[in-house]
Design a protein around this motif. Structure first.
Motif, mmCIF file in Angstrom:
data_model
loop_
_atom_site.group_PDB
_atom_site.id
_atom_site.type_symbol
_atom_site.label_atom_id
_atom_site.label_comp_id
_atom_site.label_asym_id
_atom_site.label_seq_id
_atom_site.Cartn_x
_atom_site.Cartn_y
_atom_site.Cartn_z
ATOM 1 N N UNK A 76 0.845 -1.204 0.000
ATOM 2 C CA UNK A 76 0.000 0.000 0.000
ATOM 3 C C UNK A 76 0.877 1.250 0.000
ATOM 4 N N UNK A 77 2.050 1.134 -0.603
ATOM 5 C CA UNK A 77 2.917 2.295 -0.740
ATOM 6 C C UNK A 77 3.722 2.633 0.506
ATOM 7 N N UNK A 78 3.982 1.634 1.340
ATOM 8 C CA UNK A 78 4.788 1.873 2.528
ATOM 9 C C UNK A 78 4.049 2.612 3.626
ATOM 10 N N UNK A 79 2.775 2.372 3.759
ATOM 11 C CA UNK A 79 1.957 2.977 4.815
ATOM 12 C C UNK A 79 1.678 1.943 5.903
ATOM 13 N N UNK A 80 1.196 2.408 7.041
ATOM 14 C CA UNK A 80 0.849 1.529 8.148
ATOM 15 C C UNK A 80 -0.563 0.993 7.948
ATOM 16 N N UNK A 81 -0.700 -0.330 8.096
ATOM 17 C CA UNK A 81 -1.999 -0.986 7.981
ATOM 18 C C UNK A 81 -2.243 -1.833 9.230
ATOM 19 N N UNK A 82 -3.397 -2.463 9.259
ATOM 20 C CA UNK A 82 -3.721 -3.363 10.366
ATOM 21 C C UNK A 82 -2.742 -4.540 10.438
ATOM 22 N N UNK A 83 -2.184 -4.939 9.309
ATOM 23 C CA UNK A 83 -1.179 -6.004 9.311
ATOM 24 C C UNK A 83 0.004 -5.618 10.203
ATOM 25 N N UNK A 84 0.393 -4.357 10.148
ATOM 26 C CA UNK A 84 1.525 -3.879 10.939
ATOM 27 C C UNK A 84 1.191 -3.837 12.424
ATOM 28 N N UNK A 85 -0.012 -3.382 12.745
ATOM 29 C CA UNK A 85 -0.385 -3.339 14.163
ATOM 30 C C UNK A 85 -0.527 -4.755 14.728
ATOM 31 N N UNK A 86 -1.031 -5.688 13.917
ATOM 32 C CA UNK A 86 -1.141 -7.078 14.374
ATOM 33 C C UNK A 86 0.235 -7.670 14.644
ATOM 34 N N UNK A 87 1.199 -7.396 13.759
ATOM 35 C CA UNK A 87 2.548 -7.900 13.972
ATOM 36 C C UNK A 87 3.156 -7.262 15.219
ATOM 37 N N UNK A 88 2.975 -5.972 15.402
ATOM 38 C CA UNK A 88 3.515 -5.294 16.581
ATOM 39 C C UNK A 88 2.930 -5.877 17.870
ATOM 40 N N UNK A 89 1.653 -6.168 17.871
ATOM 41 C CA UNK A 89 1.017 -6.784 19.051
ATOM 42 C C UNK A 89 1.649 -8.142 19.338
ATOM 43 N N UNK A 90 1.853 -8.943 18.317
ATOM 44 C CA UNK A 90 2.454 -10.266 18.504
ATOM 45 C C UNK A 90 3.889 -10.144 19.022
ATOM 46 N N UNK A 91 4.645 -9.175 18.506
ATOM 47 C CA UNK A 91 6.014 -8.971 18.969
ATOM 48 C C UNK A 91 6.015 -8.578 20.444
ATOM 49 N N UNK A 92 5.106 -7.684 20.827
ATOM 50 C CA UNK A 92 5.003 -7.279 22.237
ATOM 51 C C UNK A 92 4.680 -8.473 23.125
ATOM 52 N N UNK A 93 3.804 -9.349 22.661
ATOM 53 C CA UNK A 93 3.406 -10.511 23.462
ATOM 54 C C UNK A 93 4.592 -11.438 23.721
ATOM 55 N N UNK A 94 5.493 -11.579 22.766
ATOM 56 C CA UNK A 94 6.614 -12.494 22.967
ATOM 57 C C UNK A 94 7.816 -11.828 23.621
ATOM 58 N N UNK A 95 7.862 -10.502 23.640
ATOM 59 C CA UNK A 95 9.028 -9.783 24.170
ATOM 60 C C UNK A 95 9.312 -10.119 25.628
ATOM 61 N N UNK A 96 8.292 -10.220 26.437
ATOM 62 C CA UNK A 96 8.499 -10.491 27.870
ATOM 63 C C UNK A 96 9.176 -11.839 28.095
ATOM 64 N N UNK A 97 8.788 -12.824 27.303
ATOM 65 C CA UNK A 97 9.385 -14.162 27.475
ATOM 66 C C UNK A 97 10.862 -14.187 27.123
ATOM 67 N N UNK A 98 11.325 -13.155 26.425
ATOM 68 C CA UNK A 98 12.743 -13.059 26.063
ATOM 69 C C UNK A 98 13.509 -12.120 26.985
ATOM 70 N N UNK A 99 12.839 -11.569 27.976
ATOM 71 C CA UNK A 99 13.511 -10.652 28.891
ATOM 72 C C UNK A 99 13.755 -9.286 28.299
ATOM 73 N N UNK A 100 12.979 -8.931 27.271
ATOM 74 C CA UNK A 100 13.151 -7.654 26.585
ATOM 75 C C UNK A 100 12.477 -6.519 27.355
ATOM 76 N N UNK A 101 13.101 -5.362 27.257
ATOM 77 C CA UNK A 101 12.485 -4.155 27.832
ATOM 78 C C UNK A 101 12.578 -3.021 26.834
#
Length: 101
Positions: A76-101
């Protein structure tokens, strides 16, 4: 249905639930700090697995114990879509299990 760019309000709403994430040049971005280099690489591999599952991929970078994530939707021309927010949510969910801050 093809993804559609989110409005500024929709992006702001999504970011309100994604601590540490921001909008920079039409990309959702976040940098994580991890306990060391191997944990940073392990988290990168975990993110890569999630990306394959979603069939949507971010730009990832590792600098010793820091992992950068940057994502938008090329079709979509390098814009933010729901696909990006879904990926960001998934990354946040796994970050804690890796000890990320």
């Amino acid at each position: 249905m093809a993804p559609q760019p989110l409005t500024e309000l929709e992006i702001a709403e999504a970011l309100s639930g994604l601590p540490g994430w921001s909008l920079q040049e039409d990309r959702l971005v976040r940098e994580y700090t991890l306990p060391g280099h191997l944990p940073a690489v392990a988290m990168l591999v975990h993110i890569a697995s999630v990306q394959e599952e979603l069939n949507h991929h971010a730009d990832l970078s590792v600098t010793y114990n820091r992992l950068g994530v940057s994502v938008n939707t090329h079709s979509v021309g390098g814009k933010v879509t729901e696909l990006d927010t879904q990926l960001a949510i998934r990354v946040e969910e796994l970050a804690l299990s890796h000890g990320a801050s």
